[in-house]
Every structure is written in C-alpha cells, then in structure tokens.
Design an enzyme around this catalytic site. Structure first.
Site, short mmCIF file in Angstrom:
data_model
loop_
_atom_site.label_atom_id
_atom_site.label_comp_id
_atom_site.label_asym_id
_atom_site.label_seq_id
_atom_site.Cartn_x
_atom_site.Cartn_y
_atom_site.Cartn_z
N GLY A 1 -12.98 -5.58 2.91
CA GLY A 1 -12.81 -4.20 2.46
C GLY A 1 -12.93 -4.12 0.96
O GLY A 1 -12.88 -5.16 0.26
N LEU A 2 -13.08 -2.91 0.47
CA LEU A 2 -13.22 -2.68 -0.96
C LEU A 2 -11.96 -3.08 -1.73
O LEU A 2 -10.88 -3.21 -1.14
CB LEU A 2 -13.51 -1.19 -1.20
CG LEU A 2 -14.87 -0.68 -0.71
CD1 LEU A 2 -14.89 0.86 -0.73
CD2 LEU A 2 -16.00 -1.23 -1.57
N SER A 3 -12.11 -3.23 -3.02
CA SER A 3 -10.96 -3.53 -3.87
C SER A 3 -9.92 -2.41 -3.72
O SER A 3 -10.27 -1.23 -3.75
CB SER A 3 -11.41 -3.63 -5.33
OG SER A 3 -10.31 -3.82 -6.18
N GLY A 4 -8.69 -2.79 -3.54
CA GLY A 4 -7.62 -1.81 -3.40
C GLY A 4 -7.48 -1.20 -2.02
O GLY A 4 -6.62 -0.34 -1.78
N ALA A 5 -8.30 -1.67 -1.08
CA ALA A 5 -8.26 -1.07 0.27
C ALA A 5 -7.05 -1.53 1.07
O ALA A 5 -6.72 -0.91 2.09
CB ALA A 5 -9.55 -1.40 1.02
N GLY A 6 -6.40 -2.61 0.65
CA GLY A 6 -5.18 -3.02 1.35
C GLY A 6 -5.24 -4.41 1.98
O GLY A 6 -4.33 -4.78 2.73
N LYS A 7 -6.24 -5.19 1.65
CA LYS A 7 -6.39 -6.52 2.26
C LYS A 7 -5.17 -7.41 1.93
O LYS A 7 -4.56 -7.96 2.84
CB LYS A 7 -7.67 -7.22 1.75
CG LYS A 7 -8.94 -6.43 2.02
CD LYS A 7 -10.17 -7.12 1.45
CE LYS A 7 -10.18 -7.28 -0.05
NZ LYS A 7 -10.22 -5.99 -0.81
N SER A 8 -4.87 -7.55 0.65
CA SER A 8 -3.77 -8.44 0.24
C SER A 8 -2.44 -7.95 0.76
O SER A 8 -1.61 -8.74 1.21
CB SER A 8 -3.69 -8.54 -1.28
OG SER A 8 -4.85 -9.10 -1.79
N SER B 1 -15.40 -9.91 0.40
CA SER B 1 -16.47 -10.40 1.30
C SER B 1 -17.44 -9.28 1.66
O SER B 1 -17.49 -8.83 2.81
CB SER B 1 -15.89 -11.09 2.54
OG SER B 1 -14.80 -10.44 3.12
P1 ADP Z 1 -6.94 -5.27 -1.89
O1 ADP Z 1 -6.26 -6.58 -1.58
O2 ADP Z 1 -7.78 -4.80 -0.75
O3 ADP Z 1 -7.65 -5.25 -3.19
P2 ADP Z 1 -4.23 -4.32 -2.30
O4 ADP Z 1 -3.57 -4.83 -1.06
O5 ADP Z 1 -4.06 -5.11 -3.54
O6 ADP Z 1 -5.80 -4.15 -1.97
O7 ADP Z 1 -3.80 -2.81 -2.60
C1 ADP Z 1 -3.69 -1.85 -1.58
C2 ADP Z 1 -2.77 -0.71 -2.00
O8 ADP Z 1 -2.79 0.31 -0.99
C3 ADP Z 1 -1.33 -1.14 -2.15
O9 ADP Z 1 -0.78 -0.46 -3.26
C4 ADP Z 1 -0.68 -0.65 -0.84
O10 ADP Z 1 0.69 -0.39 -0.96
C5 ADP Z 1 -1.46 0.61 -0.55
N1 ADP Z 1 -1.51 1.00 0.88
C6 ADP Z 1 -1.20 2.22 1.39
N2 ADP Z 1 -1.33 2.26 2.73
C7 ADP Z 1 -1.74 1.04 3.11
C8 ADP Z 1 -2.01 0.44 4.38
N3 ADP Z 1 -1.93 1.13 5.52
N4 ADP Z 1 -2.39 -0.85 4.40
C9 ADP Z 1 -2.49 -1.56 3.25
N5 ADP Z 1 -2.24 -1.07 2.02
C10 ADP Z 1 -1.85 0.22 1.92
#
Ligand code: ADP
Length: 186
Positions: free
Chosen positions: A13-20, A87
């Site tokens: 998924g995109l950056s900030g999408a929630g992967k981590s 990815s």
């Molecule tokens: P990534 O690893 O994809 O770059 P992050 O996990 O660092 O993204 O950031 C995702 C952000 O979105 C976090 O601030 C998280 O709290 C928020 N968020 C909101 N809803 C969700 C959800 N359903 N699943 C994952 N993250 C979420």
C-alpha cells in the site's frame, strides 16, 4: 508452537496507508498468543538489510526481493513472517508469491492497505506528501512514482473508512477462517 502455521503476511500500500500500524498490531497480538512471529518493516529493512539502496525501479525491486526471500525462509520454518513495505510493483509481489507457493511449505497472504491518495495527502502522518508534492522528494510513490494496486489480494483493509481495530479484527478473522491461526478460546 502448536496453533499456527508459518505463512507470509505481505502488506502492500501507499505510504501512510496503514501497513506498519496493522503489522505492529498483529505482531503484538501474535506475541501475546505465544506465536512465532517476525516483522520485516520496510523503513527498518532499508537501514540494515538494504542499506545503500535507493528508490530507482531496480533498487526498489532488489529491496523487495530481499524482503521476500527472508520472509519465505522464515515462513517455511513455521514463523509468521509479516512484511510492511510499499512494494509498489505487482510483478515483484507476484514473483515472491510464486516462489512461496511453489515451495508449498507456507501460504502467501497479500493484505492491501487501501486508502485514496487524497485521504493520505490529508492525513500525511509523516509529512512526506507535502514535501513530495512540493517537489522536494523525487520518486515518491503515488505522487511521482508508480503504485500498482493488487488485483486479487487475499485481504483489503479500507484504512480511511475503518478503525485500526476493525481492520485488525477482520484480518484476524480471515486468517482464522483460512486455518492459518487457531481460534482463541476465551
Ligand atoms: P504505512 O506503514 O503504510 O506507511 P503507517 O502505518 O505508518 O502507514 O500510518 C498509517 C496511519 O493511519 C496511522 O497514523 C494510523 O493510526 C492511521 N489509521 C487510521 N485507520 C487505520 C486503519 N484502519 N488501519 C491502519 N492504519 C490506520
């Protein structure tokens, strides 16, 4: 540890999408249950295993193939290997899936952290979109570099529509349904 099989849980998924966020939540849950689990976080891998690699297509592919290799060898030895890297290229993700499935010793579960780019720009958890849109970061996925969404992921987390808890619950339920983890007895 009886109760779970080794498998690869591959977040994309995109950056900030929630992967981590989701990956960490699952790691914590699995650790509580006493499962063997390892997390390969994209940002972390880039500071050690893939140190020195950049963001060209070639370097991105190398980075993802390395993560895929480590995840595969862990999973075939009974570990739940969770990866959380953008990815962006479907071909490379599918290549890793094929390698895992060909061996036949572990399942490959692709989990798509899905949110519209507009929502991510607004959320901008790491402040990176602002910089990318201002042209301060080159080759930024979703802005100035491609992202190929999975066509048939095993699981989709709609992270701009559901809470972290909801996404995590649904994902755990899916893994249970597939017989990859056991049902928790209360
Ligand atoms: P990534 O690893 O994809 O770059 P992050 O996990 O660092 O993204 O950031 C995702 C952000 O979105 C976090 O601030 C998280 O709290 C928020 N968020 C909101 N809803 C969700 C959800 N359903 N699943 C994952 N993250 C979420």
């Amino acid at each position: 540890m009886p109760g779970h099989k080794g498998f690869v849980l591959w977040f994309t998924g995109l950056s900030g999408a929630g992967k981590s966020t989701l990956a960490n939540k699952l790691v914590a849950e699995f650790q509580t249950r006493g499962y063997n689990v390892e997390l390969l976080d994209g940002d972390e891998v880039r500071t050690n295993l893939s140190k020195g690699l950049g963001f060209s297509k070639e370097d991105r592919d190398t980075n993802i193939r390395r993560i895929g290799w480590v995840a595969r060898v862990l999973a075939r030895n009974g570990v739940i290997a969770i990866t959380a890297a953008i990815s962006p290229y479907a071909e490379i993700r599918n290549e890793i899936r094929a390698d895992v499935e060909k061996e036949g010793r572990a399942a490959f579960v692709e989990a798509f952290a899905c949110a519209p780019l507009e929502a991510l720009i607004e959320r901008d958890v790491k402040g990176l979109y602002k910089k990318a849109l201002a042209g301060e970061i080159a080759n930024f996925t979703g802005v100035s570099d491609p992202y190929e969404a999975p066509e048939k992921p095993e699981f989709v987390a709609y992270t701009s529509e559901e809470t972290v808890e909801q996404s995590a619950e649904r994902l755990l339920a899916y893994l249970q349904e597939q017989g990859l983890i056991f049902q928790e007895t209360a």
